[in-house]
Design an enzyme around this catalytic site. Structure first.
Site, PDB file in Angstrom:
ATOM      1  N   GLY A  26      25.016  60.939 -53.398  1.00  0.00           N
ATOM      2  CA  GLY A  26      25.559  61.831 -52.376  1.00  0.00           C
ATOM      3  C   GLY A  26      24.485  62.833 -51.993  1.00  0.00           C
ATOM      4  O   GLY A  26      23.871  62.771 -50.926  1.00  0.00           O
TER       5      GLY A  26
ATOM      6  N   CYS B 210      33.643  90.030 -49.257  1.00  0.00           N
ATOM      7  CA  CYS B 210      33.909  91.204 -50.090  1.00  0.00           C
ATOM      8  C   CYS B 210      33.872  90.803 -51.556  1.00  0.00           C
ATOM      9  O   CYS B 210      34.900  90.713 -52.227  1.00  0.00           O
ATOM     10  CB  CYS B 210      35.268  91.793 -49.741  1.00  0.00           C
ATOM     11  SG  CYS B 210      35.406  92.124 -47.992  1.00  0.00           S
ATOM     12  N   GLU B 211      32.680  90.558 -52.032  1.00  0.00           N
ATOM     13  CA  GLU B 211      32.499  89.967 -53.358  1.00  0.00           C
ATOM     14  C   GLU B 211      31.038  90.177 -53.744  1.00  0.00           C
ATOM     15  O   GLU B 211      30.148  89.748 -53.015  1.00  0.00           O
ATOM     16  CB  GLU B 211      32.782  88.466 -53.205  1.00  0.00           C
ATOM     17  CG  GLU B 211      33.085  87.697 -54.436  1.00  0.00           C
ATOM     18  CD  GLU B 211      34.548  87.833 -54.818  1.00  0.00           C
ATOM     19  OE1 GLU B 211      34.771  87.990 -56.020  1.00  0.00           O
ATOM     20  OE2 GLU B 211      35.431  87.824 -53.950  1.00  0.00           O
TER      21      GLU B 211
ATOM     22  N   TYR C   5      27.059  69.711 -50.409  1.00  0.00           N
ATOM     23  CA  TYR C   5      27.939  70.654 -51.113  1.00  0.00           C
ATOM     24  C   TYR C   5      27.879  72.061 -50.532  1.00  0.00           C
ATOM     25  O   TYR C   5      28.086  73.044 -51.251  1.00  0.00           O
ATOM     26  CB  TYR C   5      27.626  70.655 -52.618  1.00  0.00           C
ATOM     27  CG  TYR C   5      27.736  69.261 -53.214  1.00  0.00           C
ATOM     28  CD1 TYR C   5      28.986  68.649 -53.335  1.00  0.00           C
ATOM     29  CD2 TYR C   5      26.613  68.540 -53.606  1.00  0.00           C
ATOM     30  CE1 TYR C   5      29.101  67.360 -53.838  1.00  0.00           C
ATOM     31  CE2 TYR C   5      26.723  67.251 -54.106  1.00  0.00           C
ATOM     32  CZ  TYR C   5      27.967  66.673 -54.224  1.00  0.00           C
ATOM     33  OH  TYR C   5      28.076  65.395 -54.718  1.00  0.00           O
TER      34      TYR C   5
HETATM   35  C1  LIG Z   1      30.006  63.397 -57.191  1.00  0.00           C
HETATM   36  C2  LIG Z   1      29.957  61.930 -57.437  1.00  0.00           C
HETATM   37  C3  LIG Z   1      28.918  61.170 -56.910  1.00  0.00           C
HETATM   38  C4  LIG Z   1      27.775  61.761 -56.154  1.00  0.00           C
HETATM   39  O1  LIG Z   1      27.068  62.681 -56.884  1.00  0.00           O
HETATM   40  P1  LIG Z   1      25.683  63.278 -56.303  1.00  0.00           P
HETATM   41  O2  LIG Z   1      25.232  64.178 -57.363  1.00  0.00           O
HETATM   42  O3  LIG Z   1      26.007  63.986 -55.046  1.00  0.00           O
HETATM   43  O4  LIG Z   1      24.779  62.115 -56.078  1.00  0.00           O
HETATM   44  C5  LIG Z   1      28.958  59.806 -57.120  1.00  0.00           C
HETATM   45  N1  LIG Z   1      29.963  59.216 -57.820  1.00  0.00           N
HETATM   46  C6  LIG Z   1      30.974  59.944 -58.334  1.00  0.00           C
HETATM   47  C7  LIG Z   1      32.044  59.245 -59.073  1.00  0.00           C
HETATM   48  C8  LIG Z   1      31.006  61.305 -58.167  1.00  0.00           C
HETATM   49  O5  LIG Z   1      32.007  62.021 -58.696  1.00  0.00           O
END
Ligand SMILES: *Cc1c(COP(=O)(O)O)cnc(C)c1O
Length: 423
Positions: free
Chosen positions: A280, A349-350, A379
């Site tokens: 990801g 506000c933190e 993220y």
């Molecule tokens: C979060 C997640 C990913 C991706 O993680 P990255 O660190 O963004 O590459 C892949 N598989 C599962 C099951 C996840 O929970």
């Protein structure tokens, strides 16, 4: 002190003589003028290249983990470049289907999939359901008994391996909400039952996120090798988790290097199966920068200088969640030295609403400057919130000099959209 390391910028960046930054052929200060700030700017060609790299590194299958950054345009982009999509909620399934991604290209994850979400997945015909518990097996068995088609499933196992990353980002330790343990034979029982009840495809393990060393993956694969030796599996998914560099001095393996290391470890462990992965962060993080406008500069003599920008934890909660670090720079002088120590903070506000705890910027910073933070593609937007009723920023994809708005800025009316008010 030094200028921003260029490698933290999106691949298709260009710094004009004089220092102004263009990404994807678009001057980013012009983008801030046109779309306002805060603004997420994504280098579309770079994301496409990263998707293709992932597909080449894992020819048996590479899934884009949509939780890193999700919208219709992103789902479509990853699909067009040959990736499947990792989804973990009904909402992520809904967006993927709205993007026109065929259901059989979806891999459905999650440690607490509701009956309604599982029904949604079975009715749509998702490609894989990655089972995370015995309760989930039961839910699926009941849905199949009720007439829905038998799904193809994998079992998410917990290999009991500690990845070198933030504690909150570790998912493969024995004491975890994720997966079914291989340590106490639960996983073996789950696999036997999945074979009886469904089409069983294989085993999945995801050890954590923002993992910088491929050895963590190799150790997990070593453990998995012993586990899967006596059982026949068609597919082994090693999950996602490859880290990226956020700040000066950090380096991370490339997706290609990760693929080589993983496949070598799989071979060394004697595992005969298709090897798939689910990056990801590594697909999207470095493709984007966030643009903010500097609103207030407050110097506390002898302490530090606070630079307040027009966003914060509502568009990037990673610093407050994990203490994550970022760099800042002024895209009007991208290569300028940055001798001034600053803390970049948001407008919420933190006190923990920090974008950069300990950063540096050029000394000629003034109110009204556009300030950029690189490596914000993962993220940030996806974890954003409306805290303080702050409206969420738009997302722009830039490529070959064209800026395409793929998500618009929220409006104050959006804040009222779900509110019944009083009568
Ligand atoms: C979060 C997640 C990913 C991706 O993680 P990255 O660190 O963004 O590459 C892949 N598989 C599962 C099951 C996840 O929970």
């Amino acid at each position: 002190m030094t200028a921003l390391p260029r490698h933290l910028l999106p691949d298709n960046s260009f710094v004009a003589p004089g220092g102004r930054l263009a990404v994807g052929g678009c001057d980013v200060i012009d983008l801030a003028d046109e779309f306002g700030t805060p603004l997420f700017v994504y280098d579309e060609a770079m994301m496409r290249a990263r998707c293709r790299e992932a597909v080449a590194a894992f020819p048996d299958g590479a899934a884009y983990a949509t939780k890193a950054f999700m919208c219709i345009a992103m789902a479509r982009l990853a699909h067009e470049e040959g990736m499947t999509l990792d989804v973990a909620t009904g909402g992520e399934i809904y967006i993927a289907l709205a993007a026109g991604v065929p259901a059989d290209r979806l891999v459905f994850h999650g440690n607490n999939k509701s009956v309604a979400e599982l029904r949604m997945a079975l009715e749509a015909g998702v490609g894989r359901i990655v089972i995370d518990s015995f309760e989930e097996i039961e839910r699926l068995e009941q849905l199949v008994a009720g007439g829905l088609a038998r799904p193809t499933v994998m079992i998410r196992v917990n290999p009991g391996v500690e990845a070198h990353t933030h504690e909150f980002l570790q998912t493969g330790v024995h004491d975890s909400k994720f997966g079914i343990s291989i340590v106490d034979n639960s996983a073996i029982r789950a696999i036997a039952r999945a074979r009886d009840s469904f089409d069983f495809a294989g085993v999945h393990a995801h050890i954590g996120s923002q993992v910088f060393d491929v050895q963590s993956f190799e150790r997990a694969i070593g453990v998995l090798g012993e586990f899967v030796a006596p059982i026949e599996i068609e597919e082994l998914s090693i999950g996602g988790g490859l880290g990226v560099a956020y700040v000066e001095g950090e380096t991370a393996p490339t997706i290609t290097e990760w693929g080589v290391a993983v496949r070598r470890a799989v071979a060394a462990a004697g595992i005969e199966a298709n090897v798939t992965a689910e990056p990801g962060r590594a697909i999207v993080a470095q493709s984007a920068i966030t643009l903010y406008t500097v609103g207030i500069i407050k110097e506390i003599p002898g302490v530090r200088t606070y630079v307040s920008v027009d966003g914060g934890m509502s568009d990037n909660p990673r610093p407050i969640l994990y203490g994550s670090g970022y760099e800042a720079f002024l895209p009007r002088g991208t290569d300028d030295d940055r001798p001034m120590h600053i803390r970049v903070v948001g407008k919420h506000c933190e006190s923990g609403d920090v974008v950069i705890w300990d950063g540096t910027l050029s000394e000629d910073l003034v109110v009204g400057d556009i300030l950029a933070t690189p490596v914000t593609g993962a993220y940030g937007h996806s974890m954003g919130s409306n805290y303080n009723m702050v409206i969420r920023p738009p997302v722009v994809f830039v490529r070959d000099g064209v800026a395409k708005q793929v998500v618009r800025r929220e409006t104050y009316d959006d804040l009222l959209a779900r509110d019944f008010g009083v009568d």
